[in-house]
Design a protein around this motif. Structure first.
Motif, mmCIF file in Angstrom:
data_model
loop_
_atom_site.group_PDB
_atom_site.id
_atom_site.type_symbol
_atom_site.label_atom_id
_atom_site.label_comp_id
_atom_site.label_asym_id
_atom_site.label_seq_id
_atom_site.Cartn_x
_atom_site.Cartn_y
_atom_site.Cartn_z
ATOM 1 N N GLY A 313 0.801 -1.238 0.000
ATOM 2 C CA GLY A 313 0.000 0.000 0.000
ATOM 3 C C GLY A 313 0.824 1.273 0.000
ATOM 4 N N CYS A 314 2.112 1.174 0.249
ATOM 5 C CA CYS A 314 2.964 2.374 0.326
ATOM 6 C C CYS A 314 3.237 2.917 -1.078
ATOM 7 N N GLN A 315 3.043 4.207 -1.262
ATOM 8 C CA GLN A 315 3.227 4.861 -2.571
ATOM 9 C C GLN A 315 4.539 5.655 -2.618
ATOM 10 N N CYS A 316 5.429 5.346 -1.681
ATOM 11 C CA CYS A 316 6.676 6.122 -1.545
ATOM 12 C C CYS A 316 7.424 6.232 -2.884
ATOM 13 N N GLY A 317 7.453 5.135 -3.650
ATOM 14 C CA GLY A 317 8.142 5.138 -4.934
ATOM 15 C C GLY A 317 7.571 6.181 -5.879
ATOM 16 N N GLU A 318 6.246 6.280 -5.934
ATOM 17 C CA GLU A 318 5.587 7.268 -6.808
ATOM 18 C C GLU A 318 5.809 8.686 -6.275
ATOM 19 N N VAL A 319 5.838 8.813 -4.953
ATOM 20 C CA VAL A 319 6.093 10.120 -4.337
ATOM 21 C C VAL A 319 7.506 10.584 -4.703
ATOM 22 N N LEU A 320 8.465 9.653 -4.675
ATOM 23 C CA LEU A 320 9.860 10.006 -4.976
ATOM 24 C C LEU A 320 10.079 10.385 -6.435
ATOM 25 N N ASP A 328 -2.108 11.610 -1.672
ATOM 26 C CA ASP A 328 -2.743 10.659 -2.602
ATOM 27 C C ASP A 328 -2.632 9.223 -2.075
ATOM 28 N N CYS A 329 -1.857 9.034 -1.019
ATOM 29 C CA CYS A 329 -1.672 7.682 -0.460
ATOM 30 C C CYS A 329 -2.723 7.445 0.618
ATOM 31 N N LYS A 330 -3.434 6.318 0.480
ATOM 32 C CA LYS A 330 -4.532 6.041 1.431
ATOM 33 C C LYS A 330 -4.015 5.842 2.860
ATOM 34 N N LEU A 331 -2.734 5.498 2.991
ATOM 35 C CA LEU A 331 -2.209 5.215 4.329
ATOM 36 C C LEU A 331 -1.716 6.475 5.050
ATOM 37 N N PHE A 332 -1.611 7.579 4.299
ATOM 38 C CA PHE A 332 -1.099 8.826 4.871
ATOM 39 C C PHE A 332 -1.982 9.283 6.027
ATOM 40 N N LYS A 333 -1.368 9.474 7.178
ATOM 41 C CA LYS A 333 -2.049 9.934 8.403
ATOM 42 C C LYS A 333 -3.073 8.940 8.937
ATOM 43 N N ARG A 335 -2.810 4.750 8.607
ATOM 44 C CA ARG A 335 -1.907 3.718 9.131
ATOM 45 C C ARG A 335 -0.462 4.205 9.189
ATOM 46 N N CYS A 336 -0.137 5.226 8.406
ATOM 47 C CA CYS A 336 1.250 5.666 8.323
ATOM 48 C C CYS A 336 1.434 7.044 8.965
ATOM 49 N N THR A 337 2.178 7.072 10.039
ATOM 50 C CA THR A 337 2.476 8.324 10.759
ATOM 51 C C THR A 337 3.955 8.295 11.150
ATOM 52 N N PRO A 341 5.674 4.534 11.063
ATOM 53 C CA PRO A 341 5.804 4.706 9.608
ATOM 54 C C PRO A 341 5.688 3.401 8.842
ATOM 55 N N VAL A 342 4.997 3.461 7.712
ATOM 56 C CA VAL A 342 4.914 2.276 6.842
ATOM 57 C C VAL A 342 6.056 2.314 5.829
ATOM 58 N N GLY A 343 6.369 3.500 5.332
ATOM 59 C CA GLY A 343 7.411 3.611 4.310
ATOM 60 C C GLY A 343 8.496 4.604 4.698
ATOM 61 N N ALA A 344 9.601 4.551 3.937
ATOM 62 C CA ALA A 344 10.769 5.375 4.248
ATOM 63 C C ALA A 344 10.463 6.875 4.163
ATOM 64 N N CYS A 345 9.541 7.274 3.262
ATOM 65 C CA CYS A 345 9.271 8.705 3.075
ATOM 66 C C CYS A 345 8.629 9.342 4.304
ATOM 67 N N MET A 346 8.097 8.514 5.217
ATOM 68 C CA MET A 346 7.513 9.045 6.447
ATOM 69 C C MET A 346 8.537 9.036 7.588
ATOM 70 N N VAL A 347 9.638 8.294 7.411
ATOM 71 C CA VAL A 347 10.614 8.171 8.489
ATOM 72 C C VAL A 347 11.613 9.313 8.454
ATOM 73 N N THR A 352 9.352 13.355 1.988
ATOM 74 C CA THR A 352 8.221 14.186 1.562
ATOM 75 C C THR A 352 6.994 13.915 2.428
ATOM 76 N N CYS A 353 6.733 12.654 2.746
ATOM 77 C CA CYS A 353 5.542 12.340 3.561
ATOM 78 C C CYS A 353 5.682 12.930 4.963
ATOM 79 N N ALA A 354 6.906 12.858 5.512
ATOM 80 C CA ALA A 354 7.140 13.443 6.839
ATOM 81 C C ALA A 354 6.936 14.953 6.790
HETATM 82 FE FE1 SF4 Z 1 2.029 6.410 2.112
HETATM 83 FE FE2 SF4 Z 1 3.476 6.321 4.303
HETATM 84 FE FE3 SF4 Z 1 4.422 5.295 2.052
HETATM 85 FE FE4 SF4 Z 1 4.165 7.939 2.383
HETATM 86 S S1 SF4 Z 1 5.541 6.580 3.496
HETATM 87 S S2 SF4 Z 1 3.601 6.800 0.600
HETATM 88 S S3 SF4 Z 1 2.283 8.068 3.575
HETATM 89 S S4 SF4 Z 1 2.657 4.589 3.216
#
Ligand code: SF4
Length: 361
Positions: A313-320, A328-333, A335-337, A341-347, A352-354
């Motif tokens: 479910g992580c869209q980090c690759g598309e975000v990068l 645009d990611c359903k997990l933002f805020k 499941r992913c905080t 964090p679910v993906g590296a972009c939130m860590v 960008t997600c952080a």
């Molecule tokens: Fe979604 Fe979290 Fe991955 Fe960002 S890091 S794309 S919010 S799952």
């Protein structure tokens, strides 16, 4: 020093630039800020909200921790399970999820994982623990790699046999080319990373403007640095003046830091590298050259870095790649905080997600 910084945050000058940009009436423009520090600064100062709707800023793959693929984290986790190994790493890497856990979890269950502020601290640990192997997780762009090269050079000079690095170092040029060629992404101009440019200079980015017809600007990190750079970039694109402008000339030169380049290529050589979300890019990474390969942890411990799926479910690759926004990611805020964090972009502190989580859109 305070006055020096204040000059780059002058409200009146900022307002003049914002007014000027608000008069922009040309076609919609998509501008990519490549660097994670720019992404954070843009969010922190709310700069996106100061631009007209026709000028869109998208984030690129300039956060070194974010572009490190899950497969690398899995290899580091595997190494940390080995007896008498001390894994040393920068803080953000401890929290990046691998397929099964994180280095922070491994530390909690007793594996020897230690956070360091510099690879030179890892070398100190190797000197202090001759009966253990100290492995440094070697991640970063041209900004970080020279000091890692210096560390490996020192280890060799001192004849240390209990120090090695697990490499995932990346270099910017080939990744920029890949993004510039991506017709689906269709970038009009790039804001280039000030830190990386300080090391590699501006020649490559000038070539992207000249050969690939993508305008660019090398920018600093204060609000005025960024807004002024966007203003110049928009003006140049509107006038069909597809060139590179160096708006960070107080730090960045045409040649860059030749001593740092020299040290980097004394120890490393170009290699293909896998970028999270983008995939394998030829010659976009670095590996230890033949003279230093005995310090390569993957070879020393026969670690095969195998492809691993990204978190579900992580869209980090598309975000990068600038193709999706965190929202645009359903997990933002949900499941992913940052706490979970679910993906590296939130860590990462440059993710960008952080940035979106901390400062909003
Ligand atoms: Fe979604 Fe979290 Fe991955 Fe960002 S890091 S794309 S919010 S799952």
């Amino acid at each position: 020093m305070a006055n020096y910084i204040d000059e780059f945050r002058d409200k009146e000058v900022i307002q003049k630039i914002v007014d000027n940009l608000s008069n922009y009436s040309g076609p919609n423009l998509k501008i990519m800020e490549v660097c994670g520090t720019h992404t954070m600064a843009i969010s922190r100062y709310g700069l996106r909200s100061l631009l007209p709707k026709s000028i869109e800023l998208v984030s690129g793959p300039g956060c070194p921790v974010c572009v490190t693929p899950t497969s690398y984290i899995d290899s580091a986790l595997q190494l940390s399970d080995k007896k008498d190994i001390i894994i040393t790493t920068f803080g953000d890497m401890m929290r990046i999820p691998g397929n099964e856990s994180t280095l922070l979890y491994k530390k909690a269950i007793g594996n020897n994982v230690q956070m360091v502020y510099s690879p030179l601290n890892a070398l100190d640990l190797a000197r202090e623990n001759p009966d253990k192997e100290v492995v440094f997780l070697s991640v970063g762009f041209e900004t970080t790699t020279p000091v890692i090269a210096l560390t490996v050079y020192k280890a060799k000079s001192e004849g240390l046999n209990n120090f090695s690095v697990l490499t995932a170092n990346k270099t910017m040029p080939e990744a920029i080319k890949t993004l510039a060629e991506d017709s689906e992404l269709d970038i009009d101009g790039f804001i280039y990373p000030g830190h990386v440019s300080a090391i590699i200079g501006t020649d490559f980015f000038s070539n992207v403007a000249y050969n690939m017809k993508k305008a660019g600007v090398v920018a600093g990190f204060e609000p005025l640095d960024i807004l002024y750079s966007i203003n110049i970039l928009v003006k140049n694109i509107s006038n069909g003046n597809i060139i590179l402008e160096n708006m960070y000339s107080r730090i960045v030169t045409k040649e860059g830091n030749t001593k740092a380049q020299q040290k980097m290529y004394e120890v490393f050589q170009a290699a293909d590298a896998v970028w999270r979300g983008i995939g394998n890019i030829k010659n976009s990474g670095l590996e230890l050259n033949a003279e230093y390969e005995r310090f390569d942890a993957a070879k020393k411990f026969d670690i095969k870095i195998k492809a691993s799926p990204e978190p579900k479910g992580c869209q980090c690759g598309e975000v990068l790649k600038g193709k999706k926004r965190p929202i645009d990611c359903k997990l933002f805020k949900t499941r992913c905080t940052p706490e979970n964090p679910v993906g590296a972009c939130m860590v990462s502190s440059e993710g960008t997600c952080a940035a979106y989580y901390k400062y909003g859109e």
